[in-house]
Design a protein around this motif. Structure first.
Motif, PDB file in Angstrom:
ATOM      1  N   ALA A  29      25.045  10.651  15.865  1.00 62.45           N
ATOM      2  CA  ALA A  29      23.961  10.055  16.649  1.00 62.45           C
ATOM      3  C   ALA A  29      22.890  11.098  16.970  1.00 62.45           C
ATOM      4  O   ALA A  29      21.686  10.834  16.851  1.00 62.45           O
ATOM      5  CB  ALA A  29      24.510   9.449  17.929  1.00 62.45           C
ATOM      6  N   VAL A  30      23.312  12.292  17.364  1.00 60.14           N
ATOM      7  CA  VAL A  30      22.362  13.358  17.699  1.00 60.14           C
ATOM      8  C   VAL A  30      21.599  13.792  16.445  1.00 60.14           C
ATOM      9  O   VAL A  30      20.385  13.990  16.481  1.00 60.14           O
ATOM     10  CB  VAL A  30      23.090  14.553  18.355  1.00 60.14           C
ATOM     11  CG1 VAL A  30      22.203  15.778  18.438  1.00 60.14           C
ATOM     12  CG2 VAL A  30      23.587  14.169  19.730  1.00 60.14           C
ATOM     13  N   GLY A  32      20.891  12.042  13.766  1.00 69.35           N
ATOM     14  CA  GLY A  32      19.910  11.014  13.422  1.00 69.35           C
ATOM     15  C   GLY A  32      18.704  11.056  14.336  1.00 69.35           C
ATOM     16  O   GLY A  32      17.559  10.891  13.900  1.00 69.35           O
ATOM     17  N   ARG A  33      18.916  11.283  15.596  1.00 69.70           N
ATOM     18  CA  ARG A  33      17.805  11.344  16.562  1.00 69.70           C
ATOM     19  C   ARG A  33      16.924  12.564  16.319  1.00 69.70           C
ATOM     20  O   ARG A  33      15.704  12.486  16.410  1.00 69.70           O
ATOM     21  CB  ARG A  33      18.375  11.368  17.989  1.00 69.70           C
ATOM     22  CG  ARG A  33      17.334  11.288  19.043  1.00 69.70           C
ATOM     23  CD  ARG A  33      16.628   9.931  19.012  1.00 69.70           C
ATOM     24  NE  ARG A  33      15.540   9.966  19.967  1.00 69.70           N
ATOM     25  CZ  ARG A  33      14.317   9.541  19.718  1.00 69.70           C
ATOM     26  NH1 ARG A  33      14.042   9.002  18.573  1.00 69.70           N
ATOM     27  NH2 ARG A  33      13.400   9.624  20.623  1.00 69.70           N
ATOM     28  N   ILE A  34      17.528  13.692  15.981  1.00 72.39           N
ATOM     29  CA  ILE A  34      16.753  14.900  15.690  1.00 72.39           C
ATOM     30  C   ILE A  34      15.872  14.670  14.469  1.00 72.39           C
ATOM     31  O   ILE A  34      14.705  15.082  14.449  1.00 72.39           O
ATOM     32  CB  ILE A  34      17.688  16.115  15.495  1.00 72.39           C
ATOM     33  CG1 ILE A  34      18.279  16.526  16.836  1.00 72.39           C
ATOM     34  CG2 ILE A  34      16.949  17.289  14.854  1.00 72.39           C
ATOM     35  CD1 ILE A  34      19.329  17.608  16.749  1.00 72.39           C
ATOM     36  N   GLU A  36      14.572  11.848  13.478  1.00 66.19           N
ATOM     37  CA  GLU A  36      13.461  10.988  13.908  1.00 66.19           C
ATOM     38  C   GLU A  36      12.427  11.781  14.701  1.00 66.19           C
ATOM     39  O   GLU A  36      11.218  11.591  14.532  1.00 66.19           O
ATOM     40  CB  GLU A  36      13.980   9.811  14.734  1.00 66.19           C
ATOM     41  CG  GLU A  36      12.916   8.871  15.220  1.00 66.19           C
ATOM     42  CD  GLU A  36      12.103   8.234  14.114  1.00 66.19           C
ATOM     43  OE1 GLU A  36      10.921   7.930  14.351  1.00 66.19           O
ATOM     44  OE2 GLU A  36      12.638   8.033  13.001  1.00 66.19           O
ATOM     45  N   ILE A  37      12.882  12.672  15.557  1.00 64.03           N
ATOM     46  CA  ILE A  37      11.962  13.512  16.334  1.00 64.03           C
ATOM     47  C   ILE A  37      11.136  14.398  15.408  1.00 64.03           C
ATOM     48  O   ILE A  37       9.928  14.563  15.605  1.00 64.03           O
ATOM     49  CB  ILE A  37      12.736  14.351  17.371  1.00 64.03           C
ATOM     50  CG1 ILE A  37      13.259  13.440  18.489  1.00 64.03           C
ATOM     51  CG2 ILE A  37      11.870  15.463  17.948  1.00 64.03           C
ATOM     52  CD1 ILE A  37      14.217  14.121  19.441  1.00 64.03           C
ATOM     53  N   GLN A  40       8.471  12.231  13.757  1.00 66.55           N
ATOM     54  CA  GLN A  40       7.407  11.924  14.713  1.00 66.55           C
ATOM     55  C   GLN A  40       6.507  13.125  14.938  1.00 66.55           C
ATOM     56  O   GLN A  40       5.288  12.986  15.042  1.00 66.55           O
ATOM     57  CB  GLN A  40       8.004  11.466  16.045  1.00 66.55           C
ATOM     58  CG  GLN A  40       8.587  10.082  16.014  1.00 66.55           C
ATOM     59  CD  GLN A  40       9.248   9.708  17.340  1.00 66.55           C
ATOM     60  OE1 GLN A  40       9.331  10.522  18.259  1.00 66.55           O
ATOM     61  NE2 GLN A  40       9.721   8.485  17.431  1.00 66.55           N
TER      62      GLN A  40
END
Length: 133
Positions: A29-30, A32-34, A36-37, A40
């Motif tokens: 989860a972490v 995948g979020r990194i 995306e960041i 962005q």
């Protein structure tokens, strides 16, 4: 041979496997979020640089025709410029307005290479007005 009683310490194999499983799920989860960041941040950088390119072009047009005796000529032109180590496609469209001495300038900027905004789409757009001084 010594036996350990309750509370003697240590974890069972099942407890360790559950902890590793929870850690794996949280790590995915972490991760995948990194990702995306980072995407962005790249899009934000692209839009910021494109806005600077558009503002620079509008300012240069304003300065170019400062003190001119004739209104800015209407028309459309496209140039390639470099800023921030990247190439940018700058489209400028100059249109007349209801005031014969005032022109509307529409500056559109997209990446020179087709990547950052998705299929080389528009990254920034600025509309300004230039008139006789």
């Amino acid at each position: 041979m010594r036996r350990r009683g309750p509370g003697a310490g240590g974890f069972t194999l099942i407890e360790i496997m559950v902890a590793v499983g929870v850690f794996a799920v949280v790590s995915i989860a972490v991760y995948g979020r990194i990702g995306e960041i980072l995407r962005q941040s790249q899009r934000l950088e692209t839009r910021t640089l494109a806005t600077w390119v558009a503002q620079n072009r509008l300012a240069s047009l304003s300065l170019e025709f400062r003190g001119a005796q004739e209104p800015v000529p209407t028309g459309r032109r496209t140039d390639l410029v470099t800023l921030g180590g990247r190439s940018w496609r700058v489209a400028v469209e100059i249109e007349s307005t209801s005031d014969p001495n005032l022109r509307r300038i529409d500056v559109s900027v997209s990446p020179g290479e087709r990547d950052a905004v998705g299929e080389g789409g528009e990254a920034a757009r600025i509309i300004g007005f230039v008139g006789l001084y």
